[in-house]
Scaffold this motif. Structure first.
Motif, mmCIF file in Angstrom:
data_model
loop_
_atom_site.group_PDB
_atom_site.id
_atom_site.type_symbol
_atom_site.label_atom_id
_atom_site.label_comp_id
_atom_site.label_asym_id
_atom_site.label_seq_id
_atom_site.Cartn_x
_atom_site.Cartn_y
_atom_site.Cartn_z
ATOM 1 N N SER A 46 -20.339 -23.256 68.951
ATOM 2 C CA SER A 46 -18.882 -23.139 68.830
ATOM 3 C C SER A 46 -18.516 -21.775 68.259
ATOM 4 O O SER A 46 -19.255 -21.201 67.453
ATOM 5 C CB SER A 46 -18.329 -24.247 67.934
ATOM 6 O OG SER A 46 -18.657 -23.997 66.574
ATOM 7 N N THR A 47 -17.383 -21.261 68.688
ATOM 8 C CA THR A 47 -16.902 -20.009 68.127
ATOM 9 C C THR A 47 -16.597 -20.180 66.638
ATOM 10 O O THR A 47 -16.812 -19.272 65.840
ATOM 11 C CB THR A 47 -15.651 -19.539 68.880
ATOM 12 O OG1 THR A 47 -15.986 -19.372 70.263
ATOM 13 C CG2 THR A 47 -15.143 -18.215 68.332
ATOM 14 N N LYS A 48 -16.142 -21.366 66.262
ATOM 15 C CA LYS A 48 -15.892 -21.637 64.844
ATOM 16 C C LYS A 48 -17.180 -21.503 64.044
ATOM 17 O O LYS A 48 -17.162 -21.027 62.895
ATOM 18 C CB LYS A 48 -15.298 -23.038 64.679
ATOM 19 C CG LYS A 48 -14.913 -23.387 63.238
ATOM 20 C CD LYS A 48 -14.259 -24.761 63.173
ATOM 21 C CE LYS A 48 -13.873 -25.105 61.736
ATOM 22 N NZ LYS A 48 -13.234 -26.452 61.647
ATOM 23 N N SER A 75 -21.871 -13.118 62.185
ATOM 24 C CA SER A 75 -21.647 -13.504 63.561
ATOM 25 C C SER A 75 -22.582 -12.746 64.472
ATOM 26 O O SER A 75 -23.158 -13.293 65.403
ATOM 27 C CB SER A 75 -20.195 -13.215 63.962
ATOM 28 O OG SER A 75 -19.325 -14.070 63.295
ATOM 29 N N TRP A 108 -15.270 -28.473 70.501
ATOM 30 C CA TRP A 108 -15.928 -27.339 69.835
ATOM 31 C C TRP A 108 -15.347 -27.050 68.454
ATOM 32 O O TRP A 108 -15.619 -25.999 67.874
ATOM 33 C CB TRP A 108 -15.829 -26.099 70.715
ATOM 34 C CG TRP A 108 -16.523 -26.284 72.030
ATOM 35 C CD1 TRP A 108 -15.943 -26.602 73.233
ATOM 36 C CD2 TRP A 108 -17.933 -26.205 72.267
ATOM 37 N NE1 TRP A 108 -16.909 -26.720 74.201
ATOM 38 C CE2 TRP A 108 -18.139 -26.474 73.650
ATOM 39 C CE3 TRP A 108 -19.035 -25.912 71.456
ATOM 40 C CZ2 TRP A 108 -19.410 -26.470 74.227
ATOM 41 C CZ3 TRP A 108 -20.298 -25.911 72.038
ATOM 42 C CH2 TRP A 108 -20.474 -26.184 73.401
ATOM 43 N N LEU A 148 -12.239 -12.689 71.640
ATOM 44 C CA LEU A 148 -13.378 -13.601 71.732
ATOM 45 C C LEU A 148 -13.069 -14.947 71.097
ATOM 46 O O LEU A 148 -13.435 -15.996 71.608
ATOM 47 C CB LEU A 148 -14.608 -13.000 71.040
ATOM 48 C CG LEU A 148 -15.590 -12.231 71.905
ATOM 49 C CD1 LEU A 148 -16.758 -11.771 71.052
ATOM 50 C CD2 LEU A 148 -16.101 -13.089 73.050
ATOM 51 N N PHE A 149 -12.386 -14.911 69.970
ATOM 52 C CA PHE A 149 -12.179 -16.146 69.235
ATOM 53 C C PHE A 149 -11.043 -16.979 69.800
ATOM 54 O O PHE A 149 -10.669 -17.980 69.230
ATOM 55 C CB PHE A 149 -11.956 -15.852 67.751
ATOM 56 C CG PHE A 149 -13.215 -15.399 67.040
ATOM 57 C CD1 PHE A 149 -14.379 -15.148 67.743
ATOM 58 C CD2 PHE A 149 -13.221 -15.210 65.673
ATOM 59 C CE1 PHE A 149 -15.529 -14.732 67.109
ATOM 60 C CE2 PHE A 149 -14.374 -14.791 65.025
ATOM 61 C CZ PHE A 149 -15.521 -14.550 65.746
ATOM 62 N N SER A 165 -25.059 -22.590 74.223
ATOM 63 C CA SER A 165 -23.751 -22.401 73.598
ATOM 64 C C SER A 165 -23.737 -22.896 72.160
ATOM 65 O O SER A 165 -24.531 -23.759 71.763
ATOM 66 C CB SER A 165 -22.668 -23.145 74.386
ATOM 67 O OG SER A 165 -22.444 -22.561 75.640
ATOM 68 N N MET A 216 -19.593 -19.421 64.732
ATOM 69 C CA MET A 216 -19.820 -17.989 64.598
ATOM 70 C C MET A 216 -18.935 -17.392 63.501
ATOM 71 O O MET A 216 -19.365 -16.550 62.709
ATOM 72 C CB MET A 216 -19.548 -17.291 65.932
ATOM 73 C CG MET A 216 -20.417 -17.790 67.076
ATOM 74 S SD MET A 216 -22.163 -17.426 66.868
ATOM 75 C CE MET A 216 -22.239 -15.747 67.459
ATOM 76 N N VAL A 230 -18.229 -13.058 76.430
ATOM 77 C CA VAL A 230 -19.341 -12.632 75.590
ATOM 78 C C VAL A 230 -20.169 -11.575 76.310
ATOM 79 O O VAL A 230 -20.638 -10.604 75.712
ATOM 80 C CB VAL A 230 -20.215 -13.830 75.188
ATOM 81 C CG1 VAL A 230 -21.404 -13.375 74.357
ATOM 82 C CG2 VAL A 230 -19.379 -14.837 74.406
ATOM 83 N N GLU A 265 -15.579 -22.448 72.851
ATOM 84 C CA GLU A 265 -17.018 -22.446 73.100
ATOM 85 C C GLU A 265 -17.530 -21.013 73.138
ATOM 86 O O GLU A 265 -17.037 -20.185 73.906
ATOM 87 C CB GLU A 265 -17.331 -23.139 74.428
ATOM 88 C CG GLU A 265 -18.807 -23.104 74.798
ATOM 89 C CD GLU A 265 -19.114 -23.774 76.135
ATOM 90 O OE1 GLU A 265 -20.296 -23.802 76.526
ATOM 91 O OE2 GLU A 265 -18.167 -24.266 76.774
ATOM 92 N N PHE A 266 -18.523 -20.714 72.317
ATOM 93 C CA PHE A 266 -19.155 -19.397 72.346
ATOM 94 C C PHE A 266 -20.367 -19.493 73.277
ATOM 95 O O PHE A 266 -21.437 -19.953 72.889
ATOM 96 C CB PHE A 266 -19.581 -18.967 70.945
ATOM 97 C CG PHE A 266 -20.040 -17.536 70.878
ATOM 98 C CD1 PHE A 266 -19.139 -16.516 70.606
ATOM 99 C CD2 PHE A 266 -21.362 -17.209 71.100
ATOM 100 C CE1 PHE A 266 -19.551 -15.199 70.552
ATOM 101 C CE2 PHE A 266 -21.788 -15.895 71.040
ATOM 102 C CZ PHE A 266 -20.888 -14.879 70.774
#
Length: 410
Positions: free
Chosen positions: A294-296, A8, A149, A235-236, A292, A298, A248, A240-241
């Motif tokens: 997706s957090t998934k 990540s 996302w 964070l998770f 951006s 990452m 972030v 959207e990351f």
């Protein structure tokens, strides 16, 4: 170094490295900062291709799961006409994580890979991954929703790449050459290992490949990886990351507060010392990136390093994995399954702390049974990660070799 958050952070590094102030970059007055066309308003073609005298077309393709992706087509070189009747070979160019297709167009035109390829007789297609600024639409979902996302790089393998390749193939009627950088190499290798794209593929050039990242072991990398583990619960919570978002941003600032961590010199500390970046190019980068993901995605990247293997997304709970895959553990992307006669060009750098030499050698070992005359490997001692997309001498050191490789494929 099998730390939960390492991959990540490796993905996040692509943002950090290229968006912190790189004081070691070479000064230059030859960048593209004279442009007065805003890419965010007018798009990549108008701001970064047509302005240099090239023809450029904006295309869209919809994936089977409903994402609408942006493609830019540069059908011919500057000042050249396609009326000769000769069909040009298509090339798809794919960027890495947390950036978009603009990263290939930040130098003067004679130094940008897409324009170099067009000038040398190729039909160039620049891809933009789902979630980036020109690929943020869906047939029914809105980017403000968590459902939009709900994807990782598995979906890039299963949906984005096939959609792009199918579209380009339908438009050109020819097998496709491919260029990927960083995450663009990981997704390509995973796709090839599953037999996807290979029937439409002529050859592939992989620049600074990141199939493995176990040896990214700088002091900052260790601190960041541990810190990222501690931030998972907060964070998770975001689907959207967004590197420009507050959550972030707070994470990045917390890293810089660690004793002995010099955020002023992240360029060297994280990817190794990039030898060949003009300051004007980096300034232009800062105007356009990051993007951006997706957090998934990452999370999936973190799993990739922790397991030391390339697998589909691990839902952790056995019942969830069984529901998605019919088995307790996620299936593996077996790189040994890549067709041995698929022409591959791989280039990696001796100073690349993200795509470490030892990790690339691990990748090459997975490809050891590849037909010898179908695998070309280039090693550039002085290159680090960002040099491959923004280096002022990349044309001479890398892109000319890519051109030669493509031209030698029958």
């Amino acid at each position: 170094m099998a730390l939960l958050g390492l991959m990540s952070f490796a993905a996040l590094t692509l943002f950090l490295v290229l968006t912190t102030v790189p004081r070691q970059a070479h000064a230059s007055s030859r960048g593209n900062l004279g442009r007065n066309i805003n890419p965010s308003v007018y798009g990549i073609c108008a701001s970064s291709v047509i302005v240099h005298g090239y023809k450029c077309q904006e295309h869209e393709v919809t994936t089977d799961d409903g994402y609408i992706l942006s493609l830019q087509r540069i059908p011919e070189g500057r000042g050249k006409s396609s009326g000769s009747g000769t069909r040009k070979q298509p090339v798809v160019i794919q960027h890495g994580v947390l950036v978009d297709g603009m990263t290939w167009l930040l130098n003067p035109p004679e130094q940008d890979l897409p324009l170099i390829l067009a000038d040398n007789g190729f039909d160039v297609w620049i891809a933009n991954t789902r979630g980036t600024r020109y690929s943020r639409r869906h047939i029914s979902l809105d980017p403000s929703s968590q459902a939009y996302w709900n994807w990782s790089w598995d979906e890039l393998v299963s949906y984005d790449f096939p959609a792009v390749f199918n579209y380009v193939f339908s438009q050109t009627g020819q097998k496709i050459n491919y260029v990927g950088h960083s995450l663009g190499t990981l997704v390509a290798l995973a796709s090839f290992s599953e037999g996807k794209l290979v029937n439409q593929l002529k050859s592939a050039a992989l620049l600074s490949p990141i199939a493995y990242l176990s040896h990214m072991n700088t002091a900052l990398g260790v601190v960041a990886a541990k810190s990222f583990v501690g931030e998972i619960t907060t964070l998770f919570g975001l689907a959207e990351f967004n590197p420009k978002g507050l959550a972030v941003d707070a994470f990045l600032k917390s890293l810089c507060a660690h004793p002995g961590i010099d955020c002023y010199d992240l360029l060297t500390a994280l990817t190794g010392k990039n030898c060949c970046l003009n300051s004007s190019t980096v300034d232009l980068f800062l105007m356009n990136e990051p993007q951006s993901t997706s957090t998934k995605n990452m999370v999936h990247l973190a799993q990739t390093v922790r397991l030391g293997a390339l697998t589909k997304f691990n839902y952790v709970r056995p019942d969830y994995n069984i529901m998605h895959y019919g088995e307790i553990f996620p299936p593996i992307y077996n790189l040994s399954n890549i067709p041995h006669d698929l022409p591959l060009f791989i280039s990696y750098g001796g100073r690349d702390a993200l795509s470490d030499v030892r990790d690339v050698e691990n990748l090459l070992d997975k490809l050891k049974f590849h037909d010898e005359n179908k695998r070309s490997v280039q090693f550039i001692q002085e290159y680090a990660h960002a040099d491959y997309i923004m280096g002022f001498n990349a044309k001479d050191l890398v892109y000319n070799a890519v051109l030669s490789f493509f031209n030698h494929q029958v």
